[in-house]
Design a protein around this motif. Structure first.
Motif, PDB file in Angstrom:
ATOM      1  N   GLU A  28      27.273 -25.116  -0.347  1.00 32.09           N
ATOM      2  CA  GLU A  28      27.108 -24.836   0.949  1.00 32.09           C
ATOM      3  C   GLU A  28      27.537 -23.681   1.319  1.00 32.09           C
ATOM      4  OE1 GLU A  28      28.713 -27.140   4.899  1.00 32.09           O
ATOM      5  OE2 GLU A  28      27.774 -28.367   3.117  1.00 32.09           O
ATOM      6  N   GLU A  29      28.768 -23.128   1.123  1.00 27.79           N
ATOM      7  CA  GLU A  29      29.384 -21.815   1.287  1.00 27.79           C
ATOM      8  C   GLU A  29      28.436 -20.802   0.828  1.00 27.79           C
ATOM      9  OE1 GLU A  29      33.807 -19.385   0.900  1.00 27.79           O
ATOM     10  OE2 GLU A  29      33.269 -21.034  -0.617  1.00 27.79           O
ATOM     11  N   TRP A  30      28.370 -20.992  -0.497  1.00 20.27           N
ATOM     12  CA  TRP A  30      27.444 -19.895  -0.964  1.00 20.27           C
ATOM     13  C   TRP A  30      25.865 -19.705  -0.188  1.00 20.27           C
ATOM     14  CZ3 TRP A  30      26.679 -15.666  -3.602  1.00 20.27           C
ATOM     15  CH2 TRP A  30      25.399 -15.452  -4.242  1.00 20.27           C
ATOM     16  N   GLU A  31      25.228 -21.112   0.140  1.00 23.23           N
ATOM     17  CA  GLU A  31      24.008 -20.835   0.848  1.00 23.23           C
ATOM     18  C   GLU A  31      24.261 -20.170   2.317  1.00 23.23           C
ATOM     19  OE1 GLU A  31      20.854 -21.497   0.300  1.00 23.23           O
ATOM     20  OE2 GLU A  31      21.552 -21.918  -1.843  1.00 23.23           O
ATOM     21  N   MET A  32      25.484 -20.277   2.857  1.00 19.22           N
ATOM     22  CA  MET A  32      25.885 -19.725   4.246  1.00 19.22           C
ATOM     23  C   MET A  32      25.982 -18.202   4.100  1.00 19.22           C
ATOM     24  SD  MET A  32      29.257 -20.169   6.469  1.00 19.22           S
ATOM     25  CE  MET A  32      30.453 -19.805   5.147  1.00 19.22           C
ATOM     26  N   VAL A  33      26.580 -17.711   3.098  1.00 18.21           N
ATOM     27  CA  VAL A  33      26.913 -16.326   2.762  1.00 18.21           C
ATOM     28  C   VAL A  33      25.464 -15.775   2.495  1.00 18.21           C
ATOM     29  CG1 VAL A  33      27.967 -14.735   1.502  1.00 18.21           C
ATOM     30  CG2 VAL A  33      29.444 -16.654   2.222  1.00 18.21           C
ATOM     31  N   ALA A  34      24.727 -16.284   1.518  1.00 16.57           N
ATOM     32  CA  ALA A  34      23.374 -15.721   1.218  1.00 16.57           C
ATOM     33  C   ALA A  34      22.799 -15.587   2.442  1.00 16.57           C
ATOM     34  CB  ALA A  34      22.697 -16.633   0.107  1.00 16.57           C
ATOM     35  N   ASP A  35      22.605 -16.773   3.231  1.00 16.41           N
ATOM     36  CA  ASP A  35      21.791 -16.708   4.315  1.00 16.41           C
ATOM     37  C   ASP A  35      22.273 -15.415   5.256  1.00 16.41           C
ATOM     38  OD1 ASP A  35      20.200 -18.972   3.887  1.00 16.41           O
ATOM     39  OD2 ASP A  35      21.557 -20.085   4.849  1.00 16.41           O
ATOM     40  N   ALA A  36      23.320 -15.219   5.441  1.00 17.12           N
ATOM     41  CA  ALA A  36      24.005 -13.867   6.249  1.00 17.12           C
ATOM     42  C   ALA A  36      23.485 -12.850   5.786  1.00 17.12           C
ATOM     43  CB  ALA A  36      25.710 -14.232   6.290  1.00 17.12           C
ATOM     44  N   TRP A  37      23.561 -12.893   4.347  1.00 16.47           N
ATOM     45  CA  TRP A  37      23.138 -11.319   3.644  1.00 16.47           C
ATOM     46  C   TRP A  37      21.850 -11.144   3.635  1.00 16.47           C
ATOM     47  CZ3 TRP A  37      23.965  -6.763   2.260  1.00 16.47           C
ATOM     48  CH2 TRP A  37      23.115  -6.337   1.261  1.00 16.47           C
ATOM     49  N   ASP A  38      20.883 -12.326   3.652  1.00 11.27           N
ATOM     50  CA  ASP A  38      19.415 -12.107   4.157  1.00 11.27           C
ATOM     51  C   ASP A  38      19.129 -11.695   5.320  1.00 11.27           C
ATOM     52  OD1 ASP A  38      18.881 -12.712   1.370  1.00 11.27           O
ATOM     53  OD2 ASP A  38      18.382 -14.912   1.719  1.00 11.27           O
ATOM     54  N   GLU A  39      19.842 -12.108   6.352  1.00 13.80           N
ATOM     55  CA  GLU A  39      19.748 -11.558   7.961  1.00 13.80           C
ATOM     56  C   GLU A  39      19.821 -10.263   7.791  1.00 13.80           C
ATOM     57  OE1 GLU A  39      21.528 -14.353  10.630  1.00 13.80           O
ATOM     58  OE2 GLU A  39      20.901 -15.979   9.395  1.00 13.80           O
ATOM     59  N   LEU A  40      21.275  -9.843   7.245  1.00  7.63           N
ATOM     60  CA  LEU A  40      21.629  -8.396   7.460  1.00  7.63           C
ATOM     61  C   LEU A  40      20.294  -7.673   6.785  1.00  7.63           C
ATOM     62  CD1 LEU A  40      23.710  -6.707   8.397  1.00  7.63           C
ATOM     63  CD2 LEU A  40      24.744  -6.906   6.245  1.00  7.63           C
ATOM     64  N   LEU A  41      19.981  -8.017   5.686  1.00  7.51           N
ATOM     65  CA  LEU A  41      18.571  -7.211   5.142  1.00  7.51           C
ATOM     66  C   LEU A  41      17.692  -7.205   5.965  1.00  7.51           C
ATOM     67  CD1 LEU A  41      18.730  -8.385   1.250  1.00  7.51           C
ATOM     68  CD2 LEU A  41      19.392  -5.959   2.211  1.00  7.51           C
ATOM     69  N   ASP A  42      17.304  -8.472   6.566  1.00 10.21           N
ATOM     70  CA  ASP A  42      16.052  -8.394   7.472  1.00 10.21           C
ATOM     71  C   ASP A  42      16.232  -7.527   8.633  1.00 10.21           C
ATOM     72  OD1 ASP A  42      14.630  -9.998   5.787  1.00 10.21           O
ATOM     73  OD2 ASP A  42      15.288 -12.100   6.579  1.00 10.21           O
ATOM     74  N   SER A  43      17.472  -7.429   9.407  1.00 11.75           N
ATOM     75  CA  SER A  43      17.686  -6.817  10.719  1.00 11.75           C
ATOM     76  C   SER A  43      17.703  -5.141  10.427  1.00 11.75           C
ATOM     77  CB  SER A  43      19.249  -6.978  11.045  1.00 11.75           C
ATOM     78  OG  SER A  43      19.918  -6.255  10.180  1.00 11.75           O
ATOM     79  N   GLY A  44      17.382  -4.748   9.081  1.00 14.52           N
ATOM     80  CA  GLY A  44      17.041  -3.361   8.834  1.00 14.52           C
ATOM     81  C   GLY A  44      18.642  -2.294   8.670  1.00 14.52           C
TER      82      GLY A  44
END
Length: 95
Positions: free
Chosen positions: A77-93
Motif C-alpha cells: 500500500e505504501e509502495w502504491e502511494m509513493v509510485a502514484d505520487a511519482w507518476d503525478e509528478l511526471l505527468d505534471s511536467g
C-alpha cells in the motif's frame, strides 16, 4: 543500503557487502511525514529500443543514532502511494 554521499544529485549507496552503486537523484518526495528518493542507476546501459528508464524508489530511514539509510519499501500500500505520487509528478511536467 547505507547512505554515503550526495553530490550534484549523485547518490552513492553501499550494500551489505561493501559494494558501491551510483544513482542520479531524480526527486525527493515528502509523503505523510516520510521521505522517499527516486533514483536512476548510473551504471545501467540504456537500451536504444526501449526509451523507458529504470527508476528505483527508496525510503529514507534513520537508525537510533540518527544515521541516514535508504530502505526498500516493503508495504504494498505504501509502495502504491509513493509510485502514484511519482507518476503525478511526471505527468505534471515538473520532472
Amino acid at each position: 543500503m547505507d547512505y554515503e554521499d550526495i553530490m550534484d544529485n549523485i547518490l552513492v549507496l553501499v550494500d551489505e557487502d561493501g559494494q558501491e552503486y551510483e544513482f542520479e537523484v531524480q526527486a525527493e518526495l515528502e509523503i505523510e511525514e516520510e521521505t522517499y528518493r527516486v533514483l536512476i542507476p548510473l551504471d545501467e546501459e540504456e537500451d536504444d529500443e526501449d526509451d523507458e528508464v529504470e527508476v528505483i524508489i527508496l525510503k529514507v530511514v534513520y537508525d537510533e543514532e540518527g544515521n541516514e539509510f535508504m530502505a526498500e519499501i516493503e508495504d504494498e500500500e505504501e509502495w502504491e502511494m509513493v509510485a502514484d505520487a511519482w507518476d503525478e509528478l511526471l505527468d505534471s511536467g515538473e520532472i
